[in-house]
Scaffold this motif. Sequence first.
Motif, PDB file in Angstrom:
ATOM      1  N   SER A  23      55.730  28.830  49.186  1.00  0.00           N
ATOM      2  CA  SER A  23      55.317  29.511  48.026  1.00  0.00           C
ATOM      3  C   SER A  23      56.204  28.834  47.089  1.00  0.00           C
ATOM      4  O   SER A  23      57.210  28.527  47.016  1.00  0.00           O
ATOM      5  CB  SER A  23      55.214  31.059  48.206  1.00  0.00           C
ATOM      6  N   VAL A  24      55.754  29.512  45.841  1.00  0.00           N
ATOM      7  CA  VAL A  24      56.654  29.271  44.382  1.00  0.00           C
ATOM      8  C   VAL A  24      57.758  30.264  44.585  1.00  0.00           C
ATOM      9  O   VAL A  24      58.942  29.749  44.202  1.00  0.00           O
ATOM     10  CB  VAL A  24      55.706  29.341  43.113  1.00  0.00           C
ATOM     11  N   ASP A  55      69.715  32.008  39.300  1.00  0.00           N
ATOM     12  CA  ASP A  55      68.611  32.711  40.046  1.00  0.00           C
ATOM     13  C   ASP A  55      67.196  32.471  39.553  1.00  0.00           C
ATOM     14  O   ASP A  55      66.899  32.988  38.230  1.00  0.00           O
ATOM     15  CB  ASP A  55      68.902  34.353  39.802  1.00  0.00           C
ATOM     16  N   TYR A  56      66.436  31.564  40.024  1.00  0.00           N
ATOM     17  CA  TYR A  56      65.326  31.098  39.478  1.00  0.00           C
ATOM     18  C   TYR A  56      64.148  31.815  39.683  1.00  0.00           C
ATOM     19  O   TYR A  56      63.089  31.813  39.286  1.00  0.00           O
ATOM     20  CB  TYR A  56      65.055  29.607  39.899  1.00  0.00           C
ATOM     21  N   THR A  57      64.289  32.946  40.367  1.00  0.00           N
ATOM     22  CA  THR A  57      63.252  33.913  40.792  1.00  0.00           C
ATOM     23  C   THR A  57      62.942  34.789  39.450  1.00  0.00           C
ATOM     24  O   THR A  57      61.998  35.353  39.259  1.00  0.00           O
ATOM     25  CB  THR A  57      63.780  34.956  41.945  1.00  0.00           C
ATOM     26  N   LEU A  58      63.900  34.783  38.404  1.00  0.00           N
ATOM     27  CA  LEU A  58      63.830  35.531  37.209  1.00  0.00           C
ATOM     28  C   LEU A  58      63.031  34.955  36.469  1.00  0.00           C
ATOM     29  O   LEU A  58      62.326  35.602  35.507  1.00  0.00           O
ATOM     30  CB  LEU A  58      65.217  35.540  36.628  1.00  0.00           C
ATOM     31  N   PHE A  59      62.515  33.667  36.554  1.00  0.00           N
ATOM     32  CA  PHE A  59      61.352  32.987  36.033  1.00  0.00           C
ATOM     33  C   PHE A  59      59.898  32.818  36.383  1.00  0.00           C
ATOM     34  O   PHE A  59      59.062  32.625  35.882  1.00  0.00           O
ATOM     35  CB  PHE A  59      61.869  31.485  35.678  1.00  0.00           C
ATOM     36  N   ASN A  62      53.414  35.889  37.517  1.00  0.00           N
ATOM     37  CA  ASN A  62      52.153  35.995  38.257  1.00  0.00           C
ATOM     38  C   ASN A  62      51.181  35.499  37.504  1.00  0.00           C
ATOM     39  O   ASN A  62      50.180  35.103  38.095  1.00  0.00           O
ATOM     40  CB  ASN A  62      51.929  37.285  38.810  1.00  0.00           C
ATOM     41  N   ASN A  63      51.356  35.538  36.030  1.00  0.00           N
ATOM     42  CA  ASN A  63      50.278  34.853  35.103  1.00  0.00           C
ATOM     43  C   ASN A  63      50.528  33.611  34.448  1.00  0.00           C
ATOM     44  O   ASN A  63      49.887  33.071  33.763  1.00  0.00           O
ATOM     45  CB  ASN A  63      49.959  35.915  34.174  1.00  0.00           C
TER      46      ASN A  63
END
Length: 188
Positions: A23-24, A55-59, A62-63
């Motif tokens: 997943s992304v 921390d690339y999850t901050l970017f 969902n849209n």
Amino acid sequence: LVSRSGIIPISHTCDTAGPMTRSVTDAAILLSVLTGGDESDPAMLNRNNNQVSSDYTLFLNNNGLSGKRIGVARSFFGFHEGVDAIMEQSLQAIKEAGAELIDLPDFKLSPEAYQAQWLVLLYEFKAGVNAYLKGLPSDFPIRTLAQIIEYNNQNSATAMPWFKQEILELAEAKGDLNSQEYLDALSL
């Protein structure tokens, strides 16, 4: 963002390191771990550390696909029906997430460009494998692509049960990265 150290590129002018994930979100988590400095990779020394996140999850958004236009190069489809089916499912999911899919015109390399790309791959693969093996601890028994080929020949039943090593042999037959054939192919 990701160091090339310890990676054997198929072609250092064409390849880049990157994980494959489910997943992304998984890709963002992994990218957060993989980024960082590496003094043994010259490209890492010259980058702007202000553009690196921890921390690339901050970017994640969902849209994020809503209103985006994504080109689809279907001329690269058609080699395996199972892969094509998965690609079509993925494209449908992208569309359902709000992206507009744009079918791109067929893209085909000229025979000259295809041949040049193939030659670059062969030369750079040989150089990359040999450089990688040379950098391993001195007690590692295999130090060159030629030795890999020989090992595979001596152990063909277990080393090559499904595929042979024609590409390895073609690469081994090439010279070094100063060869005129390589330099000419690289310039195309």
